[in-house]
Motif scaffolding. Structure first.
Motif, mmCIF file in Angstrom:
data_model
loop_
_atom_site.group_PDB
_atom_site.id
_atom_site.type_symbol
_atom_site.label_atom_id
_atom_site.label_comp_id
_atom_site.label_asym_id
_atom_site.label_seq_id
_atom_site.Cartn_x
_atom_site.Cartn_y
_atom_site.Cartn_z
ATOM 1 N N SER A 106 0.790 -1.024 -0.033
ATOM 2 C CA SER A 106 -0.281 0.017 0.049
ATOM 3 C C SER A 106 0.873 1.461 0.078
ATOM 4 O O SER A 106 1.721 0.966 0.019
ATOM 5 N N HIS A 107 -0.107 2.381 -0.672
ATOM 6 C CA HIS A 107 0.888 3.724 -0.388
ATOM 7 C C HIS A 107 2.329 3.659 -1.388
ATOM 8 O O HIS A 107 3.717 3.816 -1.049
ATOM 9 N N GLY A 108 2.398 2.383 -2.319
ATOM 10 C CA GLY A 108 4.108 2.875 -2.957
ATOM 11 C C GLY A 108 4.332 1.580 -2.419
ATOM 12 O O GLY A 108 5.404 1.203 -4.070
ATOM 13 N N GLY A 109 4.385 0.738 -1.519
ATOM 14 C CA GLY A 109 5.104 -0.176 -1.281
ATOM 15 C C GLY A 109 6.602 -0.512 -1.577
ATOM 16 O O GLY A 109 7.253 0.829 -1.299
ATOM 17 N N VAL A 110 7.380 -0.954 -2.301
ATOM 18 C CA VAL A 110 8.517 -1.367 -2.462
ATOM 19 C C VAL A 110 9.081 -0.234 -3.721
ATOM 20 O O VAL A 110 9.906 0.893 -3.817
ATOM 21 N N LEU A 111 7.745 0.410 -4.720
ATOM 22 C CA LEU A 111 8.308 0.958 -5.764
ATOM 23 C C LEU A 111 8.628 2.511 -5.438
ATOM 24 O O LEU A 111 9.502 3.489 -5.717
ATOM 25 N N LEU A 112 7.778 3.227 -4.420
ATOM 26 C CA LEU A 112 8.180 4.380 -3.914
ATOM 27 C C LEU A 112 9.570 4.516 -3.340
ATOM 28 O O LEU A 112 10.742 5.258 -3.691
ATOM 29 N N PRO A 113 10.329 3.565 -2.582
ATOM 30 C CA PRO A 113 12.055 3.459 -2.557
ATOM 31 C C PRO A 113 13.277 3.694 -3.247
ATOM 32 O O PRO A 113 13.042 4.073 -2.824
ATOM 33 N N LEU A 114 12.402 2.568 -4.215
ATOM 34 C CA LEU A 114 13.340 2.493 -4.773
ATOM 35 C C LEU A 114 13.102 3.636 -5.906
ATOM 36 O O LEU A 114 14.448 4.070 -6.649
ATOM 37 N N ALA A 115 12.187 4.158 -6.283
ATOM 38 C CA ALA A 115 12.447 5.356 -7.108
ATOM 39 C C ALA A 115 13.495 6.541 -6.537
ATOM 40 O O ALA A 115 14.081 7.127 -6.786
ATOM 41 N N ALA A 116 12.562 6.476 -5.772
ATOM 42 C CA ALA A 116 13.626 7.817 -4.197
ATOM 43 C C ALA A 116 15.698 6.884 -4.383
ATOM 44 O O ALA A 116 15.941 8.498 -4.430
ATOM 45 N N VAL A 117 15.561 5.700 -4.167
ATOM 46 C CA VAL A 117 17.073 5.676 -4.553
ATOM 47 C C VAL A 117 17.816 5.695 -6.158
ATOM 48 O O VAL A 117 18.849 6.804 -5.951
ATOM 49 N N ALA A 118 16.516 5.672 -6.755
ATOM 50 C CA ALA A 118 17.293 5.759 -8.496
ATOM 51 C C ALA A 118 17.391 7.315 -8.656
ATOM 52 O O ALA A 118 18.398 8.105 -8.922
ATOM 53 N N ALA A 119 16.327 8.216 -7.676
ATOM 54 C CA ALA A 119 16.809 9.829 -7.940
ATOM 55 C C ALA A 119 17.743 10.603 -7.569
ATOM 56 O O ALA A 119 18.685 11.325 -8.007
ATOM 57 N N LEU A 120 18.315 9.952 -6.711
ATOM 58 C CA LEU A 120 19.635 10.114 -5.666
ATOM 59 C C LEU A 120 20.578 9.594 -6.695
ATOM 60 O O LEU A 120 21.706 10.833 -6.095
ATOM 61 N N LEU A 121 21.241 8.579 -6.495
ATOM 62 C CA LEU A 121 22.088 8.112 -7.517
ATOM 63 C C LEU A 121 21.974 8.908 -9.229
ATOM 64 O O LEU A 121 22.976 9.633 -8.988
ATOM 65 N N PHE A 122 21.097 9.580 -9.053
ATOM 66 C CA PHE A 122 20.885 9.981 -10.596
ATOM 67 C C PHE A 122 21.237 11.991 -10.475
ATOM 68 O O PHE A 122 22.455 12.229 -11.193
ATOM 69 N N LEU A 123 20.997 12.077 -8.902
ATOM 70 C CA LEU A 123 21.016 13.226 -8.962
ATOM 71 C C LEU A 123 22.754 13.609 -8.637
ATOM 72 O O LEU A 123 23.524 14.590 -9.033
ATOM 73 N N LEU A 124 23.392 12.659 -7.639
ATOM 74 C CA LEU A 124 24.733 12.478 -7.089
ATOM 75 C C LEU A 124 25.349 12.606 -8.173
ATOM 76 O O LEU A 124 26.717 12.699 -8.084
ATOM 77 N N HIS A 125 25.243 11.427 -9.323
ATOM 78 C CA HIS A 125 26.328 11.634 -10.285
ATOM 79 C C HIS A 125 26.292 12.951 -11.244
ATOM 80 O O HIS A 125 27.587 13.223 -12.030
ATOM 81 N N ARG A 126 24.654 13.255 -11.739
ATOM 82 C CA ARG A 126 25.100 14.745 -12.095
ATOM 83 C C ARG A 126 26.220 15.832 -11.281
ATOM 84 O O ARG A 126 26.388 16.910 -12.117
ATOM 85 N N SER A 127 26.084 15.927 -10.047
ATOM 86 C CA SER A 127 26.940 17.031 -9.044
ATOM 87 C C SER A 127 27.869 16.191 -9.260
ATOM 88 O O SER A 127 28.988 17.569 -9.139
ATOM 89 N N ARG A 128 28.046 15.186 -8.942
ATOM 90 C CA ARG A 128 29.479 14.915 -9.035
ATOM 91 C C ARG A 128 30.296 13.688 -10.007
ATOM 92 O O ARG A 128 31.055 13.005 -8.862
ATOM 93 N N SER A 129 29.868 13.243 -11.583
ATOM 94 C CA SER A 129 30.117 12.720 -11.999
ATOM 95 C C SER A 129 31.781 12.899 -12.815
ATOM 96 O O SER A 129 32.476 12.019 -13.120
ATOM 97 N N GLY A 130 32.550 14.117 -12.931
ATOM 98 C CA GLY A 130 34.008 13.783 -12.821
ATOM 99 C C GLY A 130 34.896 14.046 -11.665
ATOM 100 O O GLY A 130 35.509 14.249 -11.898
ATOM 101 N N ARG A 131 34.065 13.447 -10.717
ATOM 102 C CA ARG A 131 34.927 12.961 -9.606
ATOM 103 C C ARG A 131 35.100 11.201 -9.394
ATOM 104 O O ARG A 131 35.139 10.571 -10.017
ATOM 105 N N GLY A 132 36.375 10.868 -8.599
ATOM 106 C CA GLY A 132 36.374 10.174 -8.177
ATOM 107 C C GLY A 132 37.668 8.910 -9.391
ATOM 108 O O GLY A 132 38.008 9.460 -9.669
#
Length: 399
Positions: A106-132
């Motif tokens: 209910s209320h998204g179950g697994v989909l909402l946490p997965l979407a949140a993780v995907a969004a965080l990884l995407f934003l992390l790569h956009r801001s720090r792709s040139g590092r590491g």
């Protein structure tokens, strides 16, 4: 941002995905690989996996990283460690299945946490792709070898010049005009990070101000608010420390404050401060004498129903004998007849719940029982018990 930007970013994330290092890994090196790729503290990534585990997807995400991220090339890992890898994979698989199975859909179950993780990884790569470090699709550049200047006839320009003391073999004639090297200065000691002391000082100041406000407004009953303020400051310090590779001294403090916060939320503080403890001992013998509800903020409740008349007159409807008990801080003990039919629902925020030989304990302990008694036959008026305790034990015995 249009669709092509998103597609190119995702393609770059895949092409530059990091390899799992062989040094500094705790299980399979997934967290360490992500931290090295984006130049952040691996502790922050591991904390992220722990948080994701509370939503039932942490183990599944770790297994996905284990499969998708290549292993760093190098010497083979010791045989003892490699033998543990299948067992770790099995344990993580069991945890992933158990976590995903326990997540409500209910209320998204697994989909909402997965979407949140995907969004965080995407934003992390956009801001720090040139590092590491470089990924599989982006090899590290090789430095160019220095060249020696030559004259028109092909001989070195500095031919015939005596090489300096720092180059007795004459391997770098192009740099013979450099001065003789002096003593190497001692390396300055690394500057100690101030993230931990500054964060603790800010947390102490914020906690003191919040405590004064709470004491003026209501005192002990709003204690979780104080712990929430402290956790917010400590969490901010951990985030800053993750990007500056410091602040690890805040972790034990944050864990301690987190445990205190959970305890303050589980304990009925408003009821603890309501008045002095009371010991209630009740032994009604007729259904009319049994109150529909018993409540005690602090203290124990003992309810004896063994002398209760549960017989049903001929031709009369079978109606249950029901009561509920609400205890703030203290134990609840109930005795029922040996052959009585009992429907019991018990809950304790912090403690244990027991019915005869069945027991459940720990935070949020719950137990539901529908028992026909020692004779195993539905007879007489059933007893319906609904018991809730904030902090303490709930016990139902047959007499």
């Amino acid at each position: 941002m249009n669709g092509s930007d998103v597609h190119s970013t995702l393609r770059e994330m895949w092409d530059t995905r990091p390899a799992r290092p062989r040094e500094g890994r705790q299980i399979a090196g997934v967290a360490a690989a992500i931290a090295r790729r984006y130049d952040i503290d691996p502790v922050l990534v591991r904390v992220g996996f722990v948080v994701a585990a509370f939503y039932g997807i942490g183990a599944a995400l770790y297994i996905a990283g284990w499969v998708l991220l290549p292993d760093e090339p190098g010497p083979a890992i010791s045989s003892g460690r490699r033998r543990l890898k299948p067992w770790l994979l099995i344990l993580l698989g069991v945890a992933a299945v158990a976590g995903l199975g326990g997540v409500s859909h209910s209320h998204g179950g697994v989909l909402l946490p997965l979407a949140a993780v995907a969004a965080l990884l995407f934003l992390l790569h956009r801001s720090r792709s040139g590092r590491g470090i470089a990924g599989p699709g982006r090899p590290a550049p090789t430095p160019e070898a220095p060249t020696t200047p030559t004259a028109a006839d092909g001989s070195p320009q500095n031919a015939g010049v005596t090489p300096p003391a720092w180059d007795p073999l004459g391997a770098a004639p192009f740099a013979w005009d450099l001065p003789e090297p002096g003593p190497v200065p001692a390396a300055a000691p690394p500057r100690r990070s101030r993230v931990t002391p500054v964060t603790l000082a800010v947390a102490l100041l914020a906690g003191g101000v919040t405590a004064l406000v709470l004491l003026a407004a209501g005192g002990l009953t709003d204690l979780p608010v104080l712990f929430g303020v402290l956790l917010s400051v400590l969490g901010g310090g951990l985030v800053v420390g993750a990007f500056t590779r410091s602040g690890r001294g805040l972790i034990p403090v944050a864990l301690l404050v987190g445990a205190l916060t959970w305890g303050a939320l589980a304990a009925p503080l408003d009821r603890i401060a309501a008045g002095p403890p009371q010991e209630l001992q009740l032994a009604p013998t007729t259904p009319a004498a049994l109150a529909p509800q018993y409540r005690n903020d602090v203290g124990s409740i003992e309810l004896d129903l063994r002398q209760m008349d549960l017989t049903v007159p001929a031709g009369a409807p079978v109606t249950p004998v029901a009561t509920s008990i609400d205890a703030g801080l203290g134990s609840v003990e109930i005795w029922v007849p040996r052959d009585a039919d009992v429907r019991f629902t018990g809950e304790s925020g912090l403690g244990s719940v027991e019915f005869d030989d069945q027991e459940n304990d720990g935070p949020g302990a719950k137990l539901s029982v529908n028992d026909l008694g020692a004779d195993g036959i539905a007879s007489g008026r059933p007893i319906v018990l609904d018991v809730h305790a904030g902090v303490g034990s709930v016990e139902v015995h047959r007499g």
